[in-house]
Design an enzyme around this catalytic site. Structure first.
Site, PDB file in Angstrom:
ATOM      1  N   LYS A 195       0.705  -1.244  -0.052  1.00 59.95           N
ATOM      2  CA  LYS A 195      -0.058   0.058   0.147  1.00 59.95           C
ATOM      3  C   LYS A 195       1.015   1.308  -0.127  1.00 59.95           C
ATOM      4  O   LYS A 195       1.750   1.572   0.879  1.00 59.95           O
ATOM      5  CB  LYS A 195      -0.888   0.106   1.136  1.00 59.95           C
ATOM      6  CG  LYS A 195      -1.836   1.088   1.380  1.00 59.95           C
ATOM      7  CD  LYS A 195      -2.876   1.031   2.459  1.00 59.95           C
ATOM      8  CE  LYS A 195      -3.611   2.341   2.626  1.00 59.95           C
ATOM      9  NZ  LYS A 195      -4.747   2.398   3.701  1.00 59.95           N
ATOM     10  N   LYS A 248      -2.184  -1.514  -3.866  1.00 55.96           N
ATOM     11  CA  LYS A 248      -3.184  -0.254  -3.952  1.00 55.96           C
ATOM     12  C   LYS A 248      -2.248   0.966  -3.987  1.00 55.96           C
ATOM     13  O   LYS A 248      -1.163   1.140  -3.170  1.00 55.96           O
ATOM     14  CB  LYS A 248      -3.886  -0.361  -2.640  1.00 55.96           C
ATOM     15  CG  LYS A 248      -4.827   0.661  -2.408  1.00 55.96           C
ATOM     16  CD  LYS A 248      -5.136   0.567  -0.816  1.00 55.96           C
ATOM     17  CE  LYS A 248      -6.206   1.933  -0.552  1.00 55.96           C
ATOM     18  NZ  LYS A 248      -6.336   2.074   0.746  1.00 55.96           N
TER      19      LYS A 248
HETATM   20  C1  PBG Z   1      -7.505   3.121   5.423  1.00 58.22           C
HETATM   21  C2  PBG Z   1      -7.817   3.057   4.215  1.00 58.22           C
HETATM   22  C3  PBG Z   1      -7.670   3.958   3.032  1.00 58.22           C
HETATM   23  C4  PBG Z   1      -8.199   3.336   2.028  1.00 58.22           C
HETATM   24  C5  PBG Z   1      -8.605   2.193   2.146  1.00 58.22           C
HETATM   25  N1  PBG Z   1      -8.217   1.769   3.667  1.00 58.22           N
HETATM   26  C6  PBG Z   1      -7.250   5.449   3.132  1.00 58.22           C
HETATM   27  C7  PBG Z   1      -5.909   5.962   3.574  1.00 58.22           C
HETATM   28  O1  PBG Z   1      -4.997   4.686   3.729  1.00 58.22           O
HETATM   29  O2  PBG Z   1      -5.771   7.003   3.814  1.00 58.22           O
HETATM   30  C8  PBG Z   1      -8.330   4.076   0.371  1.00 58.22           C
HETATM   31  C9  PBG Z   1      -9.217   3.804  -0.413  1.00 58.22           C
HETATM   32  C10 PBG Z   1      -9.557   4.622  -1.234  1.00 58.22           C
HETATM   33  O3  PBG Z   1      -8.954   5.729  -1.562  1.00 58.22           O
HETATM   34  O4  PBG Z   1     -10.630   4.281  -2.324  1.00 58.22           O
HETATM   35  N2  PBG Z   1      -6.343   2.990   6.086  1.00 58.22           N
END
Ligand code: PBG
Length: 324
Positions: A195, A248
């Site tokens: 991520k 992601k």
């Molecule tokens: C929580 C999380 C996030 C997303 C999914 N889980 C946001 C972040 O890390 O700031 C992002 C999902 C999206 O942008 O559609 N940690």
């Protein structure tokens, strides 16, 4: 002219093209992310994500039935708390919006796979994904215990899969151990293994009201400049017991998907995040892009790059077109 090889020979008709198509997008490849709000009768559209709503329980169940009816196998739930605090204490509450939603969904839409996002950022007043040390740094190991409690509360409510998205080191192992300890050894873990600290999460942070109140997430999420780091992160999560790995965002990181695919034999997921969705929606609203065509092309490309599963806010729209 005598060309020995003419690639166009196999592109001459729709049937020929279908016959030699390498990648096929199916409804079964899609997972639909949903936002569960506390209260009743809530159906509030997220301004930067047209077509995506914050839903209270009964509205969520309604939409989940529609999702299942479209042939989409699973949903990913994000919870919004009644109130936030320093430690995100509502995240592990058996009475929280997500926990209640999971119970209802497993009862009313039993065939739908319910995945829950495990993180603290939507529940903490400071908006970071973990507990803070006095200086403001996120305390990795103290956070692991809380995440494990959150995951256990989701599993006990009936979640099929828990999906930690916090990026603390060691969280997959900590969650696996905690689940096993309470007899939830069949609850699977979908790890947000890779991520990135991405600016494409902007619209989501509006939806979940989870933007960090100070600083950013670069001390725990990955540097967009790094690809080798992705292999290391994924390998660690495999060792710790992840069942599904995820990358992601998706579109800007197709190279990462393509690199991970041959390295790991677990199912590989990709998250087409809020900013990717918003870009396509906005351009389509302006008449600058053909929404349906671009949506399908983006999803197909994510699959071609190596994803088995795609988490996308387009899931319903795409499934409706893909059919059986
Ligand atoms: C929580 C999380 C996030 C997303 C999914 N889980 C946001 C972040 O890390 O700031 C992002 C999902 C999206 O942008 O559609 N940690």
């Amino acid at each position: 002219m005598e060309l020995l090889f003419r690639p166009r020979r196999l592109r001459r008709s729709e049937t020929l093209r279908r016959m030699v198509q390498e990648t096929r997008l199916r409804r079964e490849d899609l997972i639909y992310p949903m936002f569960v709000a506390p209260g009743q009768g809530v159906r509030q559209e997220v301004p930067s994500m047209p077509g995506v709503f914050r839903l209270s329980l009964e509205k969520l169940v309604e939409e989940a039935k529609e999702v299942a009816g479209l042939g989409i196998p699973g949903v990913l739930l994000f919870g919004l708390p009644q109130k936030k605090d320093e430690t995100g204490s509502e995240a592990a509450s058996p009475k929280g919006a997500v926990q209640q939603a999971v119970r209802r969904l497993k009862k009313e839409v039993p065939d739908l796979v319910v995945i829950t996002d495990v993180c603290l950022c939507g529940y903490t007043s400071h908006g970071h994904c973990g507990l803070l040390r006095p200086g403001g740094e996120v305390d990795n190991d103290a956070t692991l215990e809380v995440l494990a409690q959150v995951a256990v509360s989701h599993a006990q409510a009936g979640a099929d899969i828990v999906a930690p998205s916090d990026m603390m080191d060691g969280r997959v192992g900590a969650i696996r151990e905690a689940l096993d300890e309470v007899g939830q050894e069949m609850t699977a873990i979908l790890s947000y293994a890779v991520k990135y600290a991405s600016s494409f999460y902007g619209p989501f942070r509006d939806a979940a009201d989870s933007a960090p109140q100070f600083g950013d997430r670069r001390a725990y999420q990955m540097d967009p400049a790094n690809a080798r780091d992705a292999i290391r992160e994924a390998a660690l999560d495999v060792e710790e017991g992840a069942d599904i790995l995820m990358v992601k965002p998706a579109m800007p990181y197709l190279d990462i998907l393509a690199r991970l695919r041959p390295e790991f034999d677990l199912p590989l997921a990709a998250y087409q995040v809020s900013g990717e969705y918003a870009m396509i929606k906005a351009a389509a609203q302006k008449g600058w892009l053909d929404e349906t065509a671009v949506m399908l092309e983006s999803l197909l490309s994510i699959k071609r790059a190596g994803a088995d599963l795609i988490l996308t806010y387009f899931a319903k729209q795409a499934a409706a077109l893909l059919g059986k």
